[in-house]
Design an enzyme around this catalytic site. Structure first.
Site, PDB file in Angstrom:
ATOM      1  N   ASP A 194      -6.520  -7.785  -9.297  1.00 33.88           N
ATOM      2  CA  ASP A 194      -5.296  -8.281  -8.672  1.00 33.88           C
ATOM      3  C   ASP A 194      -5.168  -9.797  -8.796  1.00 33.88           C
ATOM      4  OD1 ASP A 194      -3.780  -9.504  -6.381  1.00 33.88           O
ATOM      5  OD2 ASP A 194      -3.369  -7.435  -5.857  1.00 33.88           O
ATOM      6  N   LEU A 236      -0.650  -6.548  -5.281  1.00 35.93           N
ATOM      7  CA  LEU A 236      -0.558  -5.765  -6.514  1.00 35.93           C
ATOM      8  C   LEU A 236      -1.487  -4.565  -6.451  1.00 35.93           C
ATOM      9  CD1 LEU A 236      -0.434  -8.633  -9.171  1.00 35.93           C
ATOM     10  CD2 LEU A 236       1.437  -7.602  -7.858  1.00 35.93           C
ATOM     11  N   ASP A 237      -2.685  -4.779  -5.917  1.00 36.81           N
ATOM     12  CA  ASP A 237      -3.623  -3.669  -5.726  1.00 36.81           C
ATOM     13  C   ASP A 237      -3.036  -2.608  -4.803  1.00 36.81           C
ATOM     14  OD1 ASP A 237      -5.983  -3.837  -7.237  1.00 36.81           O
ATOM     15  OD2 ASP A 237      -6.836  -5.344  -5.920  1.00 36.81           O
ATOM     16  N   HIS A 238      -2.597  -3.036  -3.637  1.00 33.31           N
ATOM     17  CA  HIS A 238      -2.137  -2.057  -2.642  1.00 33.31           C
ATOM     18  C   HIS A 238      -0.873  -1.345  -3.101  1.00 33.31           C
ATOM     19  CE1 HIS A 238      -4.960  -2.649   0.692  1.00 33.31           C
ATOM     20  NE2 HIS A 238      -5.049  -3.886   0.264  1.00 33.31           N
TER      21      HIS A 238
END
Length: 446
Positions: free
Chosen positions: A320, A347-349
């Site tokens: 991320d 971005l990860d979540h």
């Protein structure tokens, strides 16, 4: 475009009709010029709506503050009142001759690769890395560290990223790509409104945040999730605990024939296979999407990557924080003078929730028309989506979310965590069990 429209668009993109979604609360919650709150509410809302459709629910609901809090999950996760350390001492931003570069050194082999690429000895400290980067250009550091097998990202502006060939490759992909890859009988889901994924078996071959968030989300909606790790693979200890609620955990060494055979047996009984290995890695072991569909007709394969599966960076390692650096997010957040990341690993979540949405959209299509399906999402494509949502007036400080936290006993101690967001017909998703110890369970379905 509002949250409801974004969610309807995701339904149309994946070929399904979603039940109505009610959105409460509003922007802004998190301190960013990017509409992180909108992305949170839309990705969580899409998961909640598709889950409602699978379980026969009538009313899906998402609260913007709850969705934003879920994106801050690792910031609030604690074991016996102590927040685990998530970052290596060498991970971070470094000034170069012409700008900034970020090194990701949370895994020992990535740290060692970065040090070797910079001509430093094992065990070199942050001051030594700072000096080494200061004498090079940002692009040089990015290239030599990447060539050595490490993880680095030069800070680029949005304008720089718009003319980059990898950006062009990513832009041609849907936000959530869903394609049919084989045959399989239609399978009617057996879940209910409060547990829509009851009876669905999920194999989780992911690490860090995005993939584990996807499978943890499926577990919260009732899926049986078996995480497949290995003793020799590095982990970030706090993250591997905080993202394992509701799962079981086994170890398989895929470097051995016995491990490969055991995984094939698990695939034969799975409904969903979620993986975040670099593109091509599992194909080389006989677990590419088409092979998986032959082993288990009707399977849903979910692939998560940093930069997508096409373009010059398709095989590049990424996280991320690195994607934020290359695509202009960190540049814009810091007004171009120094990197300023998003207030969450957004971005990860978001990619994790979109992957979970894609898996459930594929299960919806499987119930209606049969088939085996492939879902593809990437951090870089999610970054383009976030950028497309426009800008917000940046807030100061972080939101108070104490009322959204829960506690649970576990083998590791008393855990404090952010509750799973969203609701279906008034019922919230939840995890039935605490995180297990790594490799605690046998490689078998239950």
């Amino acid at each position: 475009m509002n949250v409801e429209e974004l969610v309807r668009g995701l339904g149309a993109e994946t070929g399904i009709e979603l039940p109505p979604l009610r959105v409460t609360g509003g922007d802004p919650v998190l301190p960013s010029v990017f509409r992180v709150d909108t992305a949170a509410a839309a990705s969580v809302g899409a998961v909640t709506a598709v889950a409602a459709g699978l379980g026969g629910g009538n009313r899906a609901e998402v609260d913007v503050r709850e969705a934003a809090a879920a994106f801050l999950d690792e910031h609030h996760f604690m074991i016996d009142g102590v927040r685990p350390t998530a970052w290596s001492p060498l991970s971070g931003d470094y000034r170069t001759i012409d700008g900034w570069v970020r090194l990701h050194c949370n895994f020992d082999h990535h740290r060692d690769a970065a040090l070797a690429a910079l001509g430093l000895s094992p065990g070199a400290d942050r001051e030594a890395v700072t000096r080494a980067c200061a004498g090079r250009t940002a692009l040089e550091v990015e290239e030599v560290v990447t060539a050595e097998g490490g993880c680095a990202a030069r800070m680029r502006s949005g304008a720089d990223w718009r003319v980059h060939p990898q950006r062009a490759a990513v832009a041609h992909s849907p936000l959530v790509s869903l394609t049919r890859i084989g045959d399989g009988q239609a399978q009617t889901p057996s879940g209910t409104a409060d547990r829509p994924l009851d009876g669905v078996r999920v194999l989780d071959l992911t690490r860090v945040i995005a993939g584990p968030v996807a499978t943890r989300t499926l577990a919260a909606h009732g899926a049986r999730v078996l995480r497949v790790g290995a003793g020799h693979l590095p982990e970030v200890s706090g993250l591997v605990v905080g993202t394992a609620f509701g799962k079981r955990s086994c170890h398989l060494d895929l470097r051995t024939g016995r491990g490969v055979s055991a995984l094939r047996d698990l695939v034969a009984g799975a409904d969903v296979f979620v993986q975040s290995y670099r593109p091509g890695a599992l194909e080389a072991l006989g677990f590419g999407p088409e092979e998986l569909a032959r082993i288990r007709p009707g399977i849903v394969c979910v692939d998560l990557s940093a930069y997508g599966t096409h373009g010059p960076w398709a095989g590049r390692r990424g996280f991320d924080s690195l994607v934020q650096m290359v695509c202009g997010i960190a540049h814009e957040g810091g007004d171009g003078t120094e990197p300023r990341p998003l207030p969450a690993q957004a971005l990860d979540h978001a990619t994790g929730y979109l992957a979970a949405f894609g898996a459930m959209a594929a299960l919806t299509r499987r119930a209606r028309e049969g088939g085996s399906w492939r879902v593809e999402v990437s951090l870089a494509r999610t970054a383009l989506w976030l950028d497309s949502l426009g800008r917000a007036r940046a807030q100061e400080g972080t939101p108070e979310i104490a009322d959204l936290l829960d506690e649970m006993d576990s083998p590791f101690g008393r855990l404090t965590y952010v509750r799973a967001p969203g609701s279906i017909d008034g019922a919230r998703p939840y995890w039935e069990s605490p995180p297990p110890r790594q490799g605690e369970h046998p490689p078998a379905w239950w």
